[in-house]
Design a protein around this motif. Structure first.
Motif, PDB file in Angstrom:
ATOM      1  N   ALA A 150       9.103   0.944   5.925  1.00  0.00           N
ATOM      2  CA  ALA A 150       9.090   0.096   7.125  1.00  0.00           C
ATOM      3  C   ALA A 150       8.998   0.950   8.385  1.00  0.00           C
ATOM      4  O   ALA A 150       8.305   0.587   9.343  1.00  0.00           O
ATOM      5  CB  ALA A 150      10.343  -0.772   7.162  1.00  0.00           C
ATOM      6  N   ARG A 151       9.680   2.107   8.388  1.00  0.00           N
ATOM      7  CA  ARG A 151       9.613   2.996   9.553  1.00  0.00           C
ATOM      8  C   ARG A 151       8.213   3.571   9.730  1.00  0.00           C
ATOM      9  O   ARG A 151       7.753   3.777  10.856  1.00  0.00           O
ATOM     10  CB  ARG A 151      10.645   4.119   9.426  1.00  0.00           C
ATOM     11  N   VAL A 152       7.526   3.835   8.617  1.00  0.00           N
ATOM     12  CA  VAL A 152       6.153   4.333   8.693  1.00  0.00           C
ATOM     13  C   VAL A 152       5.261   3.292   9.373  1.00  0.00           C
ATOM     14  O   VAL A 152       4.486   3.613  10.282  1.00  0.00           O
ATOM     15  CB  VAL A 152       5.606   4.661   7.284  1.00  0.00           C
ATOM     16  N   VAL A 153       5.379   2.054   8.941  1.00  0.00           N
ATOM     17  CA  VAL A 153       4.569   0.984   9.519  1.00  0.00           C
ATOM     18  C   VAL A 153       4.880   0.832  11.008  1.00  0.00           C
ATOM     19  O   VAL A 153       3.970   0.710  11.842  1.00  0.00           O
ATOM     20  CB  VAL A 153       4.802  -0.346   8.774  1.00  0.00           C
ATOM     21  N   MET A 154       6.160   0.859  11.358  1.00  0.00           N
ATOM     22  CA  MET A 154       6.561   0.720  12.749  1.00  0.00           C
ATOM     23  C   MET A 154       6.023   1.882  13.592  1.00  0.00           C
ATOM     24  O   MET A 154       5.541   1.684  14.714  1.00  0.00           O
ATOM     25  CB  MET A 154       8.086   0.655  12.868  1.00  0.00           C
ATOM     26  N   ALA A 191       0.820  -1.208   0.000  1.00  0.00           N
ATOM     27  CA  ALA A 191       0.000   0.000   0.000  1.00  0.00           C
ATOM     28  C   ALA A 191       0.857   1.261   0.000  1.00  0.00           C
ATOM     29  O   ALA A 191       0.473   2.288  -0.578  1.00  0.00           O
ATOM     30  CB  ALA A 191      -0.930  -0.012   1.213  1.00  0.00           C
ATOM     31  N   LEU A 192       2.021   1.201   0.647  1.00  0.00           N
ATOM     32  CA  LEU A 192       2.884   2.385   0.743  1.00  0.00           C
ATOM     33  C   LEU A 192       3.709   2.632  -0.515  1.00  0.00           C
ATOM     34  O   LEU A 192       4.375   3.664  -0.607  1.00  0.00           O
ATOM     35  CB  LEU A 192       3.822   2.239   1.952  1.00  0.00           C
ATOM     36  N   GLU A 193       3.658   1.728  -1.480  1.00  0.00           N
ATOM     37  CA  GLU A 193       4.409   1.953  -2.722  1.00  0.00           C
ATOM     38  C   GLU A 193       3.945   3.224  -3.423  1.00  0.00           C
ATOM     39  O   GLU A 193       4.726   3.908  -4.079  1.00  0.00           O
ATOM     40  CB  GLU A 193       4.265   0.744  -3.644  1.00  0.00           C
ATOM     41  N   GLU A 194       2.661   3.554  -3.263  1.00  0.00           N
ATOM     42  CA  GLU A 194       2.123   4.762  -3.879  1.00  0.00           C
ATOM     43  C   GLU A 194       2.790   6.016  -3.324  1.00  0.00           C
ATOM     44  O   GLU A 194       2.890   7.040  -4.007  1.00  0.00           O
ATOM     45  CB  GLU A 194       0.605   4.834  -3.643  1.00  0.00           C
ATOM     46  N   ALA A 195       3.254   5.946  -2.079  1.00  0.00           N
ATOM     47  CA  ALA A 195       3.905   7.095  -1.453  1.00  0.00           C
ATOM     48  C   ALA A 195       5.322   7.290  -1.962  1.00  0.00           C
ATOM     49  O   ALA A 195       5.971   8.294  -1.632  1.00  0.00           O
ATOM     50  CB  ALA A 195       3.921   6.937   0.066  1.00  0.00           C
ATOM     51  N   ASP A 196       5.825   6.346  -2.736  1.00  0.00           N
ATOM     52  CA  ASP A 196       7.153   6.445  -3.358  1.00  0.00           C
ATOM     53  C   ASP A 196       8.250   6.651  -2.308  1.00  0.00           C
ATOM     54  O   ASP A 196       9.105   7.538  -2.436  1.00  0.00           O
ATOM     55  CB  ASP A 196       7.178   7.579  -4.386  1.00  0.00           C
ATOM     56  N   LEU A 197       8.226   5.823  -1.278  1.00  0.00           N
ATOM     57  CA  LEU A 197       9.235   5.891  -0.229  1.00  0.00           C
ATOM     58  C   LEU A 197      10.237   4.759  -0.399  1.00  0.00           C
ATOM     59  O   LEU A 197       9.885   3.679  -0.873  1.00  0.00           O
ATOM     60  CB  LEU A 197       8.581   5.754   1.151  1.00  0.00           C
ATOM     61  N   PRO A 219      12.291   1.493   0.695  1.00  0.00           N
ATOM     62  CA  PRO A 219      11.789   0.394   1.533  1.00  0.00           C
ATOM     63  C   PRO A 219      12.007   0.600   3.024  1.00  0.00           C
ATOM     64  O   PRO A 219      11.113   0.323   3.826  1.00  0.00           O
ATOM     65  CB  PRO A 219      12.575  -0.812   1.009  1.00  0.00           C
ATOM     66  N   ASP A 220      13.197   1.112   3.404  1.00  0.00           N
ATOM     67  CA  ASP A 220      13.442   1.292   4.838  1.00  0.00           C
ATOM     68  C   ASP A 220      12.564   2.386   5.423  1.00  0.00           C
ATOM     69  O   ASP A 220      12.117   2.299   6.575  1.00  0.00           O
ATOM     70  CB  ASP A 220      14.922   1.587   5.098  1.00  0.00           C
TER      71      ASP A 220
END
Length: 219
Positions: free
Chosen positions: A138-142, A126-132, A134-135
């Motif tokens: 992962a920090r966003v999810v954490m 889902a976060l691929e759209e945010a163009d971040l 990978p690390d």
């Protein structure tokens, strides 16, 4: 000699997990012992060890079972922000339904069963759209996980509160009659009016985090 049958029927890995979750829901994770689970099943303690090696393995299986109870929608139909709200909402519901999950996820080595891995994959997809990177994703999810856990601890730790109570409102009420003359900024904050009407404090707090994520996006 036929297998012993308890209230749950023939002993199995699935029935042991279900009984353990019931015990933890009722009495907490510390009270969830192999002996107590066996008693719930009408079985001998040693018979449980034919299905789980120890309590830590059982707790991991419990977390995995609860995670599997919450299905995620197709992330391709959601914006990344909407998906993070879904992620937070799923965790919030799990913690309120099973408060022992707060302790289990903080103190036990996270399980890596199919449900847990699928949840992680869903969030990162889902976060691929945010163009971040990978690390960063992962920090966003954490960070979201930490926010949900902290919010759940505040609500569940206050015996006088309900799940939807606004912690900010409760905090202001508790400090209203405290002498804050040595703390002018705090005094001004507490003296101000309470938030009018009902507000979704949990969603508002999550949006503060997501606003920060959005600010990192490339123009």
């Amino acid at each position: 000699m036929s297998p012993r049958v308890g209230p749950y029927g023939l002993l199995s890995h699935e029935r042991i997990i279900a009984a353990a979750i019931e015990v933890a829901d009722e009495a907490g994770l510390e009270a969830m012992t192999m002996k107590r689970v066996a008693a719930r099943l009408g079985a001998g303690v040693m018979s449980l060890y034919r299905h789980v090696s120890d309590k830590d393995e059982l707790i991991g299986a419990m977390v995995e079972q609860v995670t599997a109870e919450f299905s995620y929608p197709d992330p391709s139909g959601l914006s990344w922000r909407e998906a993070m709200h879904v992620l937070a909402g799923q965790d919030w519901a799990a913690f309120l339904a099973h408060p022992w999950m707060l302790t289990a996820t903080a103190t036990v080595t996270p399980p890596f069963g199919t449900a847990s891995l699928a949840a992680m994959e869903w969030a990162l997809t889902a976060l691929e759209e945010a163009d971040l990177p990978p690390d960063a994703a992962a920090r966003v999810v954490m960070t979201i996980n930490n926010y949900v856990q902290g919010s759940a601890r505040v609500v569940l730790g206050d015996r006088q509160s309900e799940a939807g109570d606004d912690p900010g409102r409760m905090w202001k009420q508790r400090l209203h009659d405290v002498d804050l003359s040595d703390f002018p900024r705090l005094s001004s904050l507490i003296a101000g009016p309470l938030p009018a009407g009902e507000r979704d404090w949990f969603t508002e707090g999550l949006d503060v985090i997501l606003d920060g994520v959005q600010a990192q996006q490339k123009p």
